[in-house]
Structure formats: C-alpha cells, structure tokens
Scaffold this motif. Structure first.
Motif, PDB file in Angstrom:
ATOM      1  N   LEU A 224      47.703  45.844  38.903  1.00 26.01           N
ATOM      2  CA  LEU A 224      48.392  45.730  37.612  1.00 26.01           C
ATOM      3  C   LEU A 224      47.455  45.134  36.568  1.00 26.01           C
ATOM      4  O   LEU A 224      47.271  45.698  35.482  1.00 26.01           O
ATOM      5  N   ARG A 225      46.867  43.993  36.897  1.00 26.09           N
ATOM      6  CA  ARG A 225      45.979  43.311  35.935  1.00 26.09           C
ATOM      7  C   ARG A 225      44.788  44.187  35.557  1.00 26.09           C
ATOM      8  O   ARG A 225      44.476  44.358  34.383  1.00 26.09           O
ATOM      9  N   ASP A 226      44.117  44.754  36.562  1.00 26.53           N
ATOM     10  CA  ASP A 226      42.941  45.593  36.286  1.00 26.53           C
ATOM     11  C   ASP A 226      43.308  46.804  35.443  1.00 26.53           C
ATOM     12  O   ASP A 226      42.553  47.198  34.543  1.00 26.53           O
ATOM     13  N   GLY A 227      44.464  47.405  35.730  1.00 24.51           N
ATOM     14  CA  GLY A 227      44.896  48.573  34.965  1.00 24.51           C
ATOM     15  C   GLY A 227      45.140  48.250  33.509  1.00 24.51           C
ATOM     16  O   GLY A 227      44.732  48.993  32.610  1.00 24.51           O
ATOM     17  N   VAL A 228      45.796  47.130  33.259  1.00 23.71           N
ATOM     18  CA  VAL A 228      46.066  46.721  31.874  1.00 23.71           C
ATOM     19  C   VAL A 228      44.766  46.301  31.197  1.00 23.71           C
ATOM     20  O   VAL A 228      44.466  46.728  30.076  1.00 23.71           O
ATOM     21  N   GLU A 229      43.992  45.479  31.883  1.00 21.45           N
ATOM     22  CA  GLU A 229      42.746  44.955  31.306  1.00 21.45           C
ATOM     23  C   GLU A 229      41.790  46.079  30.910  1.00 21.45           C
ATOM     24  O   GLU A 229      41.126  46.002  29.869  1.00 21.45           O
ATOM     25  N   SER A 230      41.742  47.137  31.691  1.00 20.20           N
ATOM     26  CA  SER A 230      40.819  48.242  31.403  1.00 20.20           C
ATOM     27  C   SER A 230      41.193  48.992  30.124  1.00 20.20           C
ATOM     28  O   SER A 230      40.358  49.685  29.545  1.00 20.20           O
ATOM     29  N   LYS A 231      42.423  48.836  29.665  1.00 26.69           N
ATOM     30  CA  LYS A 231      42.879  49.541  28.457  1.00 26.69           C
ATOM     31  C   LYS A 231      42.918  48.655  27.220  1.00 26.69           C
ATOM     32  O   LYS A 231      43.175  49.138  26.124  1.00 26.69           O
ATOM     33  N   LEU A 232      42.677  47.358  27.380  1.00 22.72           N
ATOM     34  CA  LEU A 232      42.708  46.439  26.242  1.00 22.72           C
ATOM     35  C   LEU A 232      41.366  46.482  25.510  1.00 22.72           C
ATOM     36  O   LEU A 232      40.505  45.641  25.712  1.00 22.72           O
ATOM     37  N   MET A 233      41.221  47.456  24.656  1.00 27.91           N
ATOM     38  CA  MET A 233      39.979  47.640  23.910  1.00 27.91           C
ATOM     39  C   MET A 233      39.879  46.622  22.768  1.00 27.91           C
ATOM     40  O   MET A 233      40.882  46.310  22.131  1.00 27.91           O
ATOM     41  N   PRO A 234      38.671  46.119  22.531  1.00 27.82           N
ATOM     42  CA  PRO A 234      38.485  45.093  21.489  1.00 27.82           C
ATOM     43  C   PRO A 234      38.918  45.541  20.100  1.00 27.82           C
ATOM     44  O   PRO A 234      39.339  44.718  19.285  1.00 27.82           O
ATOM     45  N   GLU A 235      38.843  46.830  19.826  1.00 29.21           N
ATOM     46  CA  GLU A 235      39.190  47.306  18.488  1.00 29.21           C
ATOM     47  C   GLU A 235      40.702  47.352  18.233  1.00 29.21           C
ATOM     48  O   GLU A 235      41.139  47.515  17.099  1.00 29.21           O
ATOM     49  N   LEU A 236      41.499  47.178  19.270  1.00 27.33           N
ATOM     50  CA  LEU A 236      42.950  47.158  19.088  1.00 27.33           C
ATOM     51  C   LEU A 236      43.378  45.830  18.465  1.00 27.33           C
ATOM     52  O   LEU A 236      42.818  44.781  18.776  1.00 27.33           O
ATOM     53  N   SER A 237      44.371  45.901  17.609  1.00 27.99           N
ATOM     54  CA  SER A 237      44.926  44.676  17.031  1.00 27.99           C
ATOM     55  C   SER A 237      45.741  43.958  18.108  1.00 27.99           C
ATOM     56  O   SER A 237      46.142  44.572  19.103  1.00 27.99           O
ATOM     57  N   PRO A 238      46.008  42.666  17.920  1.00 26.62           N
ATOM     58  CA  PRO A 238      46.860  41.960  18.886  1.00 26.62           C
ATOM     59  C   PRO A 238      48.230  42.633  19.072  1.00 26.62           C
ATOM     60  O   PRO A 238      48.735  42.710  20.183  1.00 26.62           O
ATOM     61  N   THR A 239      48.805  43.138  17.995  1.00 27.68           N
ATOM     62  CA  THR A 239      50.098  43.827  18.092  1.00 27.68           C
ATOM     63  C   THR A 239      49.965  45.082  18.949  1.00 27.68           C
ATOM     64  O   THR A 239      50.812  45.344  19.808  1.00 27.68           O
ATOM     65  N   GLU A 240      48.904  45.857  18.746  1.00 23.44           N
ATOM     66  CA  GLU A 240      48.675  47.058  19.559  1.00 23.44           C
ATOM     67  C   GLU A 240      48.419  46.687  21.021  1.00 23.44           C
ATOM     68  O   GLU A 240      48.889  47.372  21.932  1.00 23.44           O
ATOM     69  N   LYS A 241      47.695  45.602  21.244  1.00 26.23           N
ATOM     70  CA  LYS A 241      47.437  45.152  22.615  1.00 26.23           C
ATOM     71  C   LYS A 241      48.731  44.735  23.305  1.00 26.23           C
ATOM     72  O   LYS A 241      48.951  45.065  24.476  1.00 26.23           O
ATOM     73  N   LEU A 242      49.574  44.016  22.598  1.00 20.30           N
ATOM     74  CA  LEU A 242      50.828  43.570  23.191  1.00 20.30           C
ATOM     75  C   LEU A 242      51.730  44.772  23.506  1.00 20.30           C
ATOM     76  O   LEU A 242      52.352  44.827  24.568  1.00 20.30           O
ATOM     77  N   GLU A 243      51.752  45.727  22.626  1.00 19.18           N
ATOM     78  CA  GLU A 243      52.524  46.954  22.872  1.00 19.18           C
ATOM     79  C   GLU A 243      51.991  47.666  24.117  1.00 19.18           C
ATOM     80  O   GLU A 243      52.763  48.130  24.960  1.00 19.18           O
ATOM     81  N   LEU A 244      50.677  47.734  24.245  1.00 25.27           N
ATOM     82  CA  LEU A 244      50.065  48.360  25.410  1.00 25.27           C
ATOM     83  C   LEU A 244      50.443  47.622  26.691  1.00 25.27           C
ATOM     84  O   LEU A 244      50.774  48.245  27.710  1.00 25.27           O
ATOM     85  N   ILE A 245      50.433  46.297  26.679  1.00 20.71           N
ATOM     86  CA  ILE A 245      50.804  45.503  27.846  1.00 20.71           C
ATOM     87  C   ILE A 245      52.241  45.809  28.266  1.00 20.71           C
ATOM     88  O   ILE A 245      52.521  46.027  29.450  1.00 20.71           O
ATOM     89  N   VAL A 246      53.147  45.827  27.303  1.00 26.20           N
ATOM     90  CA  VAL A 246      54.558  46.101  27.601  1.00 26.20           C
ATOM     91  C   VAL A 246      54.687  47.481  28.249  1.00 26.20           C
ATOM     92  O   VAL A 246      55.320  47.640  29.297  1.00 26.20           O
ATOM     93  N   ARG A 247      54.053  48.492  27.660  1.00 22.62           N
ATOM     94  CA  ARG A 247      54.137  49.860  28.186  1.00 22.62           C
ATOM     95  C   ARG A 247      53.521  49.960  29.584  1.00 22.62           C
ATOM     96  O   ARG A 247      54.107  50.543  30.487  1.00 22.62           O
ATOM     97  N   GLU A 248      52.358  49.378  29.770  1.00 25.42           N
ATOM     98  CA  GLU A 248      51.661  49.485  31.058  1.00 25.42           C
ATOM     99  C   GLU A 248      52.409  48.776  32.173  1.00 25.42           C
ATOM    100  O   GLU A 248      52.446  49.266  33.309  1.00 25.42           O
ATOM    101  N   GLN A 249      52.995  47.627  31.888  1.00 25.54           N
ATOM    102  CA  GLN A 249      53.755  46.929  32.927  1.00 25.54           C
ATOM    103  C   GLN A 249      54.974  47.753  33.323  1.00 25.54           C
ATOM    104  O   GLN A 249      55.276  47.884  34.515  1.00 25.54           O
TER     105      GLN A 249
END
Length: 191
Positions: free
Chosen positions: A65-90
């Motif tokens: 789970l952690r590795d899958g989410v971490e691999s998609k958290l690109m630095p260019e994403l805003s914190p809001t986009e990152k949080l949305e990605l975390i919610v979707r991936e989980q």
C-alpha cells in the motif's frame, strides 16, 4: 496476491484466504498448510508461529500500500492533488485486495502485542499522509491542523468505510466511495 518472494506466495495467499474466512483465532496452521498444499513443517520453516505469519502478512500488505501510493506522489503535484491521490489509491487498494483489507481491519485489533506491531507497520503509511497534510498547511492550502491526527483520521475514515462495504451486502463501488471520502476529507481540510 502481492508477495515479493514467490517461494512463499502459496503460503501467503493461503494465509490470507484462511484468516479472511475463519478469523485469526479460529484459523490454524493446519488449515493454512492444507490450503497452500504444503506440509505444515514448510510453514514452520519460515514462520515460528501463526502470530508471526499473521504479522508478516500485515507488514507485506502495508508495504505494498505505502509503496504504491508513494510511487505516485510526484513532487510537481500540489498538496491538494497529493491528498486526493492518497484517498483514491487507498480505496483502490482495499478494492483490489479485499481479503487483505478484511484481515487488516478486522483482525489487527487483537492482543496488545499485535496492536503495537500493527501500529508500527501502519505508521509508515500514515506518515505519508501526514507529510502531505504538513505540506498543505505550509503552502496555505489546508487549515492548520495536527498533521498526525489528520493522517490517522483520514486513513481510518477510508479504512472503516471500505470495511463496512466489504463486509456488507453492497457492491464495492470505488468511484462512489472515492467521491464520498473526497467530499468529507476536503470539506474539513481544504480552505
């Protein structure tokens, strides 16, 4: 499922199946060996006890789970986009690994030792969420909240909602769950 060591993948999948069906307390090493079609001694060669096998299973799953989410958290994403990605991936992870989700959320609240081990394992994943919350606060996108509380709250809200659906009679509609969780997370976190 998501084993990294193919040699033990039969044992791992059998353990997931048996723990999911019978629960930790009723599952036996004999059940797991029979399901994996291996000798019980083969399991004991790798794991000293049912508890050790269970904790290994949880650790592997949380790592995926952690590795899958971490691999998609690109630095260019805003914190809001990152949080949305975390919610979707989980949500997607729990849908993809349903039996693991049931085990993780139903069984890990067993004995005190298991609870302590579980909290250590899940901490690395929740730390990812906390980092994104902290970035959002620093960027002025999120309200100033305690990032640790927010991280565990977001993880828990999604996890318990997923478990409720998986153990109930309703279909696991990932998109509907994502939209509901996103609305709740962002209404309380994002300015």
């Amino acid at each position: 499922m998501f084993m990294r060591k193919s040699k033990m993948s039969l044992i791992f999948q059998a353990a997931i199946d048996v723990f999911s069906e019978k629960g930790f307390d009723k599952a036996t090493m004999d059940d797991i060996a029979a399901r994996a079609n291996v000798a019980k001694g083969t399991i004991y060669y790798h794991f000293k006890s049912k508890e050790e096998l269970f904790l290994f299973l949880v650790e592997e799953g949380v790592e995926v789970l952690r590795d899958g989410v971490e691999s998609k958290l690109m630095p260019e994403l805003s914190p809001t986009e990152k949080l949305e990605l975390i919610v979707r991936e989980q949500i997607n992870f729990f849908g993809q690994y349903r039996d693991f989700c049931v085990i993780l959320l139903r069984e890990t609240w067993g004995g005190e030792e298991r609870q302590l081990e579980f909290r250590k394992m899940i901490r690395s994943y929740m730390y990812l969420i906390e980092q994104v919350i902290q970035q959002g606060i620093e960027a002025g996108e999120f309200h100033p909240v305690n990032a640790e509380n927010a991280g565990s709250g977001i993880f828990g809200m999604i996890a318990i909602s997923a478990l409720h659906i998986l153990l109930g009679q309703n279909a696991y509609d990932e998109e509907a769950l994502f939209q509901d969780m996103k609305r709740m997370v962002f209404s309380g976190v994002v300015k």
